[in-house]
Design an enzyme around this catalytic site. Structure first.
Site, PDB file in Angstrom:
ATOM      1  N   ARG A  38       0.703  -1.125  -0.084  1.00  0.00           N
ATOM      2  CA  ARG A  38       0.030  -0.090   0.041  1.00  0.00           C
ATOM      3  C   ARG A  38       0.869   1.367  -0.042  1.00  0.00           C
ATOM      4  NH1 ARG A  38      -5.594   1.801   0.907  1.00  0.00           N
ATOM      5  NH2 ARG A  38      -6.392  -0.180   0.571  1.00  0.00           N
TER       6      ARG A  38
ATOM      7  N   GLU B  63      -9.423   6.366   7.195  1.00  0.00           N
ATOM      8  CA  GLU B  63      -8.073   6.584   7.166  1.00  0.00           C
ATOM      9  C   GLU B  63      -7.657   7.789   5.992  1.00  0.00           C
ATOM     10  OE1 GLU B  63      -7.879   2.736   5.422  1.00  0.00           O
ATOM     11  OE2 GLU B  63      -5.965   2.180   6.495  1.00  0.00           O
TER      12      GLU B  63
END
Lengths: 481, 780
Positions: B333, B733
């Site tokens: 990621r 997030e």
């Protein structure tokens, strides 16, 4: 001599005989009373999730202060009123204005820190009905929230101060009854134990001297902001623990023309107004000592007695030229505070002696300043701290006292920097020379708070800052415009 | 009028006409708010303990790397109150809690210690205090082996990877760099972060009959706890029940890290036949559980005099710790987000998930994304300073245009940052304030100021495609009350509230009718972690599916019983059936008497997504969430200390399910992101011991650290172009990365001491020390 501790817990009276010196209030609340609103977040007095109020009489007046239950020893609750989140309610039996404001402003997310925040803000709400944003921030220096980013909490605190007043407060209604109960607790020596773990509460200072003569290795516990961690983190035995936080003789503050004398049991919070009045240049510095809960219990005497190289009060007290008064059954002894700190972990305090008082000369016309540098501005331990007392005759520096914390194994004067100033003109050049000289005064450590290089550089820069502030270029970071 | 069974394509949309308390899109309070403020919300440590509950404590290693030569636990065994000492031999199944099948995550170090603080044994005693005291009595002899703590030291020592690295590649980066008019290379060190959830790790196991056990645990991932406990007990998953009502914060730190505690409690409980609780002290928690990965990033960027990026190469060395845990997807990621919002025509990004002798790092809000995003921001800053231009111009010049491909070959199709930038520049009065900052600094005082705008574009979905599924279970009891259960977990984000809002709106009933219940593996099986910001996207949809089934059945029943057309049936607080009307409770009673099934299990899986890690291509993300923030700081050039003066942020949550809760997520994430980049420093000594392992030494932001002026708003015009739940977007997030604006503003203030001739190149976290040292470096 008594063998029973008694205190008020919310609306009930608690009487205990089996209490060890190391028993904490938080464990008592959670494990024995199953009062579960008070949370353990860190067990070291740094997160505030365990905040409760402790009500005590100050010269007859009942005052409630937020403290950390995790490092509050149960024995030290004798003669106090302990108020937990379970007791909080509005006059209608519903939510208290602080609680209601929290709900309305969405100031809780996971909710784990919330009871602690509520209790701190409740303490503030009682002490100061219309707090400013900065006063709210100061009150919350000892409360950590990881979810909200604090913005809604501040809004809730402001809103709560608009909602109703102390007339609506349950505790205010109970005030007379509680005051009556607390004043009826007569001073006496109390000893309790759980197994081998003993707690002793002296009757008065003379009794304390007597107890220490009998138990020279006893652990003296005042605010327990350090000793608490010996127990919760290091699992160190402290028995017998001699508690002194309740001794009113050690709580006195007297001011004469030339000096201020404070009892060793005076807390940072109790001394704060005196800092503001007599050493206003150190007010910001004082505000950077720990969080509110710790300032409410931590004592100046304890900070000195314990001799940490990173305590905040020693640099200031050394610069001011304070004297430590030590007492034992053999009498009193006075030591210049800079001589009290002998080496890392070693102080000039004999077995059986205790710090009774600290005598601080007033500053007169001398120039005073104190600065602290740490990773986080508030409620952090010092990387480097410094205090100045500079005396001038006209344009000449007659005397310079500059004391640093965090730069050596003890709080210590910067002899080279002082020498670079003494007898020199009060000028930028002199202070620049002192800033350069301070590099040779210390061999600081590198650790998680700062590297040695940073400490040295900051030490020099803080001498430069002193000069800049004296000459009007007082650019400083501030929360207030 | 509510509320005939909605057609599938209507279900994602806002229904303006539903008039119930707590419908979707309303700013209602968190369902537990009143319990939070009164101290009555129960966390795992507050649950009533069964009689005779025992308490466990872990024994942790005191070296960073070495062999255990001997372990003398006799004093531990003999200590007061001790009932059991547990070592690897006491584990009925495998000594492993690896969440990825790599079998590299022992519960207890099996002879080889790989980090300071690694659990080597556990002790169970009558009280927690006795267990802690007993654990301290162990005598362990080690043969110390050399250790490597940081990723570069690990590379140099040949420590290898904990999992397969990834390369993302599009075009020819080397050629692009060689042909670019200008080039910059650099190294960027980005620190890790402790979660500092206020409620630490905790688990309580209650033994049942046969091989059964029930675990109460503070977890984001009940199903994984279930599987791990089954695995270490060597029993089927069906024997294990895992419950969690709420967590006192998670942030990724309870996605895998609670497994070990749950397993220790479960093993002891089954062995002793008594309930066993384990709650490590904060210091042990911080030493023994994983954190955000720190990275060392070597980068090279090619660009032209207009500030256009031509090519980027990056090597991302991550401190993964001794085992893989989630380091594979985390480092993946980081690469997925190393473009942040910018188009790189030629690009090659390589991950290096380094094995180190530190605790195994894990998920943390953003999951590697922030470490990638901040590299992209470093690149545009470098270009801005190299060209003597406002980095904001560089940012805007390189923003993705719809249709352009990311380094993983997904086309960006929902770009909204140009509008967010326009609005933010206006709302923050950026250009005038930037000029004021430049003017202030030109005076050359001790206090310098800095200002920066940074954007975020964050991909939403688990990159492990199969995790993008969820279930929900709704019962309607025959008094008309509703019981709502889903696979997501509540850690403060308000997930339960949002899902209940979806159900209230779908069923046309007031939210007070809906009981929110604990998450349990007994009701919804095989759930994914509540992670990747996916909680409401997935579980909201699953709950909506359950509602649809119930409404279908109830509508059919009403039409048949009252003999009316289905279109005339509307279910809600007042049910309209042809000309008849009755209360919801009366109607449900009728349905019950008619033997209509009043329970439904809903299910959802995210459409469209796919990802081939081998080729580095696919569409790992269903959509992107966007945002931007403008931060202004003041820096003390004598000490390096700073104050955040003002922050303006605009963040995209699509059509918000609950605007006030979403705003809370944005504010909280911002401060947490700011903390990561400012005062939160993980510091290991040369023996490999983490020395910032408690709030006394590890400094998360305080109330007094938040921006003095903090204006957060939601991009309320944004609508998710994909058919997500009510067209909302995930929020957990993405706003974390808005905190990067503070970091770049600090860099701006620092750069002022050298007239902005070069990028300050601050490493993160920008502690006062790093800021002052950067100032000194630039002054020379």
């Amino acid at each position: 001599m008594g063998s029973e501790l008694k205190f008020l817990l919310n609306d009930s009276e608690i009487r205990l005989t089996e209490v060890g010196g190391a028993d904490t209030l938080l464990d008592f609340l959670r494990l024995q009373k199953r009062m579960l609103g008070t949370k353990e977040g860190c067990a070291e007095g740094d997160c505030g999730a365990c905040t409760v109020l402790v009500g005590r009489l100050h010269q007859g007046e009942l005052r409630y202060e937020p403290v950390n239950a995790c490092i509050r020893f149960l024995a030290s609750c004798h003669g106090c009123h302990i108020v937990t989140i379970e007791h909080l309610r509005g006059s209608d039996g519903g939510l208290h204005p602080v609680q209601r404001a929290f709900v309305e402003h969405h100031a809780s997310q996971c909710g784990f820190c919330t009871p602690g925040f509520i209790m701190s803000l409740y303490g503030l709400w009682m002490a100061k009905p219309k707090p400013s944003v900065v006063e709210i921030e100061n009150a919350l220096q000892g409360n950590l929230c990881r979810c909200t980013g604090y913005e809604p909490i501040i809004k809730a605190a402001l809103a709560a101060s608009e909602a109703g007043g102390q007339a609506m407060d349950q505790l205010a209604l109970e005030r007379d009854r509680v005051t009556g109960w607390l004043s009826a607790v007569a001073p006496e020596r109390i000893e309790t134990a759980r197994g081998q773990d003993r707690a002793i509460l002296p009757k008065d200072a003379a009794d304390l001297a007597q107890i220490l003569a009998e138990h020279p290795q006893a652990t003296i516990v005042a605010g327990a902001t350090d000793v608490g961690l010996w127990v919760t983190k290091m699992l160190r035995p402290i028995s017998p623990a001699v508690f002194i936080g309740h001794l009113t003789e050690l709580k006195g503050i007297s001011v004469t023309e030339n000096e201020i004398t404070l009892g060793a049991g005076v807390t940072y919070s109790e001394f704060q107004p005196f800092i503001a009045s007599y050493f206003p240049q150190a007010e910001d510095y004082w505000n950077r000592i720990a969080g509110w809960q710790v300032r409410n219990v931590g004592t100046i005497g304890g900070n000195v007695a314990n001799g940490s190289p990173i305590g905040e009060t020693p640099p200031l007290l050394i610069a001011l030229g304070a004297v430590v008064v030590l007492r034992s059954t053999k009498g009193q002894r006075r030591v210049a505070i800079e001589d009290y700190f002998i080496a890392y972990g070693k102080q000039d305090r004999a077995p059986g002696e205790f710090v009774e008082a600290i005598v601080i000369p007033r500053a007169g016309a001398d120039r005073i300043a104190a600065y602290k540098v740490s990773k986080r501005a508030h409620s952090d331990i010092t990387a480097t701290a410094v205090a100045f007392r500079i005396a001038t005759d006209g344009k000449v520096i007659r005397d310079a006292r500059i004391a640093f914390g965090g730069m050596a194994g003890t709080p210590k004067r910067a002899e080279g920097a002082e020498a670079a100033l003494r007898g020199q003109p009060f000028s930028a050049e002199s202070f620049e020379a002192a800033a350069r000289a301070v590099g040779d005064d210390f061999q600081p450590l590198s650790d998680w708070r700062a590297t040695a290089d940073y400490r040295r550089l900051v030490a020099a820069n803080l001498i430069r800052r002193f000069w800049l502030e004296q000459t009007g270029d007082a650019q400083r970071l501030s929360r207030v415009e | 009028m509510p509320n005939a069974c909605p057609a599938w394509n209507e279900r994602f949309e806002m229904k303006q006409d539903v008039q119930v308390n707590g419908a979707a899109h309303q700013s209602i309070q968190h369902d537990s708010a009143e319990k939070h403020v009164t101290g009555r919300a129960e966390y795992t440590d507050d649950l009533l303990e069964p009689t005779g509950t025992l308490h466990a404590a872990l024994g942790l290693s005191k070296i960073a790397h070495g062999k255990i030569l001997s372990m003398d636990l006799s004093a531990v065994r003999a200590a007061p109150g001790v009932r059991m000492v547990m070592t690897p031999e006491d584990i009925p199944g495998e000594n492993d809690v690896s969440p990825n099948g790599l079998h590299d995550d022992p519960i207890f170090a099996p002879g080889l210690v790989q980090f300071w603080g690694q659990p080597v044994f556990a002790v169970v005693a009558e009280t927690r205090d006795q267990a802690r005291r007993a654990a301290a009595l162990a005598r362990i002899d080690y043969e110390t082996l050399p250790h490597a703590l940081d990723p570069i030291a690990a590379r140099d020592a040949g420590m290898g990877y904990v999992c397969e690295p990834l390369t993302l590649k599009r075009g020819e980066a080397r050629e692009g760099l060689d042909q670019a008019p200008r080039k910059i290379t650099g190294r960027f060190t980005v620190g890790g972060q402790d979660h500092f959830y206020l409620e630490g790790q905790i688990a309580m196991a209650i033994p049942g009959e046969d091989d059964e056990v029930t675990i109460h645990v503070s977890t984001q991932h009940p199903s994984e706890v279930q599987h791990m406990v089954a695995h270490v007990l060597n029993v089927p998953s069906s024997a294990v029940v895992v419950n969690v009502r709420r967590m006192g914060g998670g942030f990724g730190g309870k996605e895998t890290q609670m497994n070990l505690f749950a397993c220790v409690a479960a093993i002891a409980a089954k062995k002793l036949g008594r309930a066993v609780k384990i709650r490590p002290d904060r210091d042990d928690d911080m030493e023994a559980t994983g954190k955000r990965h720190d990275f060392v990033i070597d980068y090279e960027v090619g660009f032209d005099d207009n500030g256009k990026i031509h090519a980027v190469e990056g090597d991302f060395y991550a401190r993964c710790g001794f085992s893989a845990d989630l380091s594979g997807p985390v480092t993946d990621r980081a690469l997925f987000h190393a473009d942040n919002a910018y188009y790189y025509p030629d690009v090659e990004l390589r991950s290096h998930p380094m094995k180190t002798n530190t605790v195994s790092n894990t998920a943390f809000r953003g999951f590697g994304g922030p470490q990638g995003v901040i590299l992209a921001e470093r690149l545009v800053e470098e270009i801005g300073y190299a060209l003597g231009r406002d980095p904001l111009e560089i940012r805007k010049a390189n923003l993705y245009q719809n249709g352009q491909l990311t380094p993983y070959h997904q086309a960006v199709e929902d770009q909204i940052l140009p509008r967010i930038f326009d609005e933010l520049e206006a709302a923050s009065d950026y250009h005038a304030r930037r000029q004021a900052v430049l003017d202030w600094n030109a005076k050359g005082g001790v206090i310098r100021k800095g200002i920066a705008i940074t954007p975020v574009k964050f991909g939403i979905s688990f990159t492990a495609t199969w995790f993008n599924q969820a279930g929900a279970l709704i019962h309607i009891y025959n008094d008309g009350s509703l019981h709502l259960n889903h696979g997501g977990t509540e850690m403060g984000q308000g997930l339960n509230t949002k899902v209940a809002q979806v159900v209230a709106e779908a069923m046309g009933v007031n939210i007070e009718r809906i009981r929110i219940t604990k998450t349990t593996t007994e009701k919804v099986p095989n759930t994914s972690a509540t992670a990747a910001s996916s909680g409401s996207d997935l579980n909201g949809m699953a709950a909506l599916d359950a509602c649809t089934q119930l409404l279908d059945r109830l509508t059919a029943f009403a039409a048949e019983k009252w003999g009316v057309a289905r279109e005339t049936v509307s279910i809600g607080e007042i049910c309209y059936i042809g000309d008849a009307q009755m209360s919801f409770a009366e109607f449900i009673r009728e349905a019950y008497m008619a033997r209509i099934q009043l329970s439904a299990a809903g299910f959802y899986k995210t459409p469209k997504i796919h990802w081939n890690r081998k080729t580095g291509q696919g569409r790992p993300f269903y959509y992107y969430a966007y945002g931007a923030a403008c931060a202004e700081v003041s820096v003390d050039t004598l000490t390096g200390e700073y104050v955040v003066e003002r922050v303006d942020a605009i963040h995209d949550v699509g059509r918000s399910l609950n605007p006030i809760l979403d705003k809370g997520q944005v504010e909280g994430a911002f401060i947490q992101g700011m903390g990561w980049l400012t005062t939160e420093e993980l510091w290991w000594d040369d023996k490999g011991r983490l020395r910032t392992h408690a709030p006394s030494t590890y400094k998360i932001p305080l109330a007094s650290d938040r921006p003095k002026i903090f204006n957060v708003s939601l991009a309320d015009w944004s609508v998710n172009r994909e058919k997500t739940i009510k067209r909302s977007k995930a929020v957990g997030e993405p706003p974390f990365m808005l905190g990067i604006s503070v970091f770049e503003a600090l860099g701006h203030a620092v750069a002022s001491v050298a007239d902005y001739r070069e990028c300050a190149r601050l490493d993160a976290p920008a502690t006062p020390e790093r800021v002052l040292m950067a100032i000194e470096r630039l002054r020379r």
